[in-house]
Design a protein around this motif. Structure first.
Motif, PDB file in Angstrom:
ATOM      1  N   VAL A 126       0.851  -1.200   0.000  1.00 29.82           N
ATOM      2  CA  VAL A 126       0.000   0.000   0.000  1.00 29.82           C
ATOM      3  C   VAL A 126       0.883   1.246   0.000  1.00 29.82           C
ATOM      4  O   VAL A 126       0.634   2.233  -0.705  1.00 29.82           O
ATOM      5  CB  VAL A 126      -0.940   0.002   1.235  1.00 29.82           C
ATOM      6  N   PHE A 127       1.961   1.187   0.770  1.00 32.66           N
ATOM      7  CA  PHE A 127       2.895   2.314   0.844  1.00 32.66           C
ATOM      8  C   PHE A 127       3.534   2.559  -0.531  1.00 32.66           C
ATOM      9  O   PHE A 127       3.629   3.706  -0.980  1.00 32.66           O
ATOM     10  CB  PHE A 127       3.973   1.986   1.895  1.00 32.66           C
ATOM     11  N   ALA A 128       3.929   1.487  -1.206  1.00 34.44           N
ATOM     12  CA  ALA A 128       4.569   1.619  -2.526  1.00 34.44           C
ATOM     13  C   ALA A 128       3.609   2.303  -3.504  1.00 34.44           C
ATOM     14  O   ALA A 128       4.009   3.196  -4.262  1.00 34.44           O
ATOM     15  CB  ALA A 128       4.990   0.253  -3.042  1.00 34.44           C
ATOM     16  N   ARG A 129       2.324   1.915  -3.463  1.00 34.31           N
ATOM     17  CA  ARG A 129       1.339   2.534  -4.380  1.00 34.31           C
ATOM     18  C   ARG A 129       1.142   4.011  -4.037  1.00 34.31           C
ATOM     19  O   ARG A 129       1.063   4.859  -4.911  1.00 34.31           O
ATOM     20  CB  ARG A 129      -0.015   1.808  -4.273  1.00 34.31           C
ATOM     21  N   TRP A 130       1.094   4.302  -2.738  1.00 34.14           N
ATOM     22  CA  TRP A 130       0.920   5.690  -2.277  1.00 34.14           C
ATOM     23  C   TRP A 130       2.093   6.568  -2.738  1.00 34.14           C
ATOM     24  O   TRP A 130       1.895   7.689  -3.192  1.00 34.14           O
ATOM     25  CB  TRP A 130       0.810   5.666  -0.745  1.00 34.14           C
ATOM     26  N   LEU A 131       3.302   6.004  -2.652  1.00 37.33           N
ATOM     27  CA  LEU A 131       4.492   6.771  -3.058  1.00 37.33           C
ATOM     28  C   LEU A 131       4.464   7.138  -4.540  1.00 37.33           C
ATOM     29  O   LEU A 131       5.050   8.153  -4.945  1.00 37.33           O
ATOM     30  CB  LEU A 131       5.775   5.970  -2.759  1.00 37.33           C
ATOM     31  N   GLU A 132       3.774   6.326  -5.335  1.00 38.53           N
ATOM     32  CA  GLU A 132       3.694   6.628  -6.777  1.00 38.53           C
ATOM     33  C   GLU A 132       3.056   7.999  -7.013  1.00 38.53           C
ATOM     34  O   GLU A 132       3.281   8.626  -8.037  1.00 38.53           O
ATOM     35  CB  GLU A 132       2.879   5.544  -7.501  1.00 38.53           C
ATOM     36  N   GLY A 133       2.273   8.471  -6.044  1.00 40.51           N
ATOM     37  CA  GLY A 133       1.644   9.793  -6.163  1.00 40.51           C
ATOM     38  C   GLY A 133       2.609  10.939  -5.867  1.00 40.51           C
ATOM     39  O   GLY A 133       2.237  12.102  -6.015  1.00 40.51           O
ATOM     40  N   TYR A 134       3.823  10.619  -5.442  1.00 39.22           N
ATOM     41  CA  TYR A 134       4.781  11.661  -5.051  1.00 39.22           C
ATOM     42  C   TYR A 134       6.144  11.463  -5.724  1.00 39.22           C
ATOM     43  O   TYR A 134       7.169  11.317  -5.057  1.00 39.22           O
ATOM     44  CB  TYR A 134       4.936  11.704  -3.519  1.00 39.22           C
ATOM     45  N   PRO A 135       6.173  11.481  -7.042  1.00 42.57           N
ATOM     46  CA  PRO A 135       7.463  11.301  -7.725  1.00 42.57           C
ATOM     47  C   PRO A 135       8.402  12.458  -7.372  1.00 42.57           C
ATOM     48  O   PRO A 135       7.952  13.583  -7.138  1.00 42.57           O
ATOM     49  CB  PRO A 135       7.081  11.316  -9.211  1.00 42.57           C
ATOM     50  N   GLY A 136       9.684  12.165  -7.292  1.00 43.70           N
ATOM     51  CA  GLY A 136      10.677  13.213  -7.029  1.00 43.70           C
ATOM     52  C   GLY A 136      10.790  13.582  -5.558  1.00 43.70           C
ATOM     53  O   GLY A 136      11.543  14.485  -5.196  1.00 43.70           O
ATOM     54  N   HIS A 137      10.019  12.907  -4.684  1.00 46.13           N
ATOM     55  CA  HIS A 137      10.103  13.205  -3.252  1.00 46.13           C
ATOM     56  C   HIS A 137      11.123  12.297  -2.568  1.00 46.13           C
ATOM     57  O   HIS A 137      11.281  11.129  -2.936  1.00 46.13           O
ATOM     58  CB  HIS A 137       8.744  12.993  -2.573  1.00 46.13           C
ATOM     59  N   THR A 138      11.796  12.832  -1.574  1.00 46.79           N
ATOM     60  CA  THR A 138      12.674  12.023  -0.730  1.00 46.79           C
ATOM     61  C   THR A 138      11.798  11.366   0.336  1.00 46.79           C
ATOM     62  O   THR A 138      10.986  12.042   0.981  1.00 46.79           O
ATOM     63  CB  THR A 138      13.748  12.921  -0.064  1.00 46.79           C
TER      64      THR A 138
END
Ligand code: 13P
Ligand code: SF4
Length: 340
Positions: A126-138
Motif C-alpha cells: 500500500v505504501f509503494a502505491r501511495w508513493l507513486e503519487g509523489y514522484p521526485g520526493h525524498t
C-alpha cells in the motif's frame, strides 16, 4: 483526487510476517524469578549473547539488559556489538533493524508477535502505491516500520534525529511516514509546511487525554510536562519539553524542576526514576481511567520467562530476506551517518 493513505485496521502483527522463523516456545517453566534471572545470565555467557532492551520493557528485563536505550541508541549498539547472538527485548521492527545491520548474527526475540501499530498500519504494498503519487520526493521513514517499508525509503529517522535529518534535506521535497504526529511535529520544528504525511499513529501516544492532562497540570502547577513526539497535538501543545525516550530521561535528570508529568509509555518511569532520584514523576493519563492504555501491549508481551527460552533455544529468530535487507540497509546507514 486525494492521495491520502487509507485508514488501515491493525490486526495481529503483520510486521512480523517477514520473519520465517518458528514461533516462540509455549513451554511453561517452573522457575522462580531469581532462577530465571540467574539462568538468563548463564545462557548469555554460554551463547556469547548481548541483551538489548528498550525503555518500555518491564523493569526486570531492563535491569538484566547489557544496554537499555531509545531506538537510535539501540540501533547504534546493534551496529557495533561483537556478540554472536543479539537478544532483542523490544518490538519486531527494532529486532529487524538489528538483523539488517548484522546479517551473520543470530537475532532472537522473546516474542515474535510483539509488533507496533505504526509499523502494522503501513503495509509495504500500500505504501509503494501511495508513493507513486509523489514522484521526485525524498522518502523519510520513521524507524517504526517494517524492513519492506525501509527498503522503499531514502533515509530512516528516529524520534531523536527526525528534526535534524529533515532540516538537512532543506532543498528536497519530502514524504514522511508512518507517524503523522511525529511528522506534524517535525514539520513545525523544521518550518516545512510542504511535507506530505502518511496518516499512521501509535495506539499508546494517541490515547493520552488533553482534558485529564489539564486537570493534572492544575493540580501540579509547578510540574513540567514532558512528552514524546508520537503524542497528538492536544498533548504536545502543553509540553515544556518534547523528546525521544532518552531525551526525556535526560531532561528529567538535568532540569531544576522537581515534578514531571510524563506523556509516554509508562515503562520509561523505571529508568527515569533511577536517573532522577527524589523527583516526582506522574504518568500522563489516558481518557479512559480504567484502561492501561499508557502501556504498549506489544512491548509488554516480552517476559523474563520468554527471554530465558529464546536464549536457551535460540528461537524465535528474526530474519529478513537478503534482497530486502540490502535495500533496507542503505537508508539505515544514511541515518547513522547523519546522526554521528
Ligand atoms: P524512542 O526512539 O524515543 O525510544 O521511541 C520508540 C517508540 O516506539 C516510541 O513509541
Ligand atoms: Fe509502536 Fe507505540 Fe508500542 Fe512504540 S509504544 S512500539 S510506537 S505501538
Amino acid at each position: 483526487m486525494s492521495n491520502d493513505p487509507p485508514h488501515l485496521p491493525v490486526i495481529g502483527n503483520p510486521s512480523a510476517t517477514s520473519a520465517a522463523a518458528p514461533p516462540a516456545s509455549t513451554e511453561r517453566l517452573d522457575m522462580t524469578e531469581q532462577e530465571l534471572e540467574d539462568g538468563i545470565l548463564r545462557l548469555k555467557q554460554e551463547k556469547n549473547a548481548v541483551i538489548l532492551a528498550h525503555y518500555y520493557q518491564e523493569s526486570e528485563i531492563q535491569d538484566l539488559a547489557d544496554f537499555v536505550g531509545d531506538s537510535l541508541q539501540l540501533s547504534q549498539a546493534a551496529a557495533k556489538t561483537q556478540a554472536d547472538v543479539i537478544a532483542f527485548c523490544g518490538v519486531h521492527f527494532m529486532a529487524e533493524t538489528a538483523k539488517i545491520l548484522n546479517p551473520t548474527k543470530v537475532v532472537v526475540v522473546p516474542d515474535l508477535e510483539a509488533g507496533c501499530s505504526l509499523a502494522d498500519g503501513c503495509p509495504a504494498p500500500v505504501f509503494a502505491r501511495w508513493l507513486e503519487g509523489y514522484p521526485g520526493h525524498t522518502v523519510v521513514s520513521y524507524i517504526n516500520c517494517s524492513a519492506e517499508v525501509k527498503a522503499l525509503s531514502d533515509v530512516i529517522c528516529t524520534s531523536s534525529n527526525a528534526v535534524k535529518i529533515v532540516k538537512a534535506l532543506a532543498d528536497q521535497k519530502i514524504v514522511f511516514a508512518p507517524d503523522r504526529y511525529l511528522g506534524a511535529f517535525v514539520k513545525k520544528q523544521a518550518g516545512r509546511d510542504d511535507i506530505v504525511l502518511w496518516q499512521g499513529t501509535c495506539i499508546v501516544h494517541e490515547a493520552f487525554s488533553e482534558r485529564r492532562l489539564l486537570e493534572l497540570m492544575a493540580k501540579h502547577p509547578d510540574a513540567a510536562v514532558i512528552a514524546h513526539p508520537e503524542c497528538h497535538e492536544g498533548i504536545l501543545r502543553h509540553a515544556h519539553h518534547v523528546a525521544s525516550t532518552s531525551g526525556l530521561i535526560k531532561y528529567a535528570k538535568e532540569s531544576p524542576k522537581q515534578t514531571f508529568i510524563v506523556a509516554t509509555e509508562a515503562g520509561i518511569l523505571h529508568k527515569m526514576q533511577a536517573e532522577a532520584p527524589g523527583k516526582t514523576l506522574i504518568a500522563a493519563p489516558p481518557e479512559d481511567e480504567s484502561c492501561s492504555c499508557n502501556m504498549c501491549p506489544h512491548m509488554r508481551r516480552n517476559t523474563l520467562e520468554k527471554l530465558y527460552l529464546c536464549l536457551r533455544d535460540l528461537k524465535p529468530q528474526v530474519d529478513v530476506p537478503e534482497a530486502i535487507r540490502v535495500r533496507a540497509l542503505q537508508p539505515i546507514q544514511r541515518m547513522l551517518e547523519m546522526s554521528a
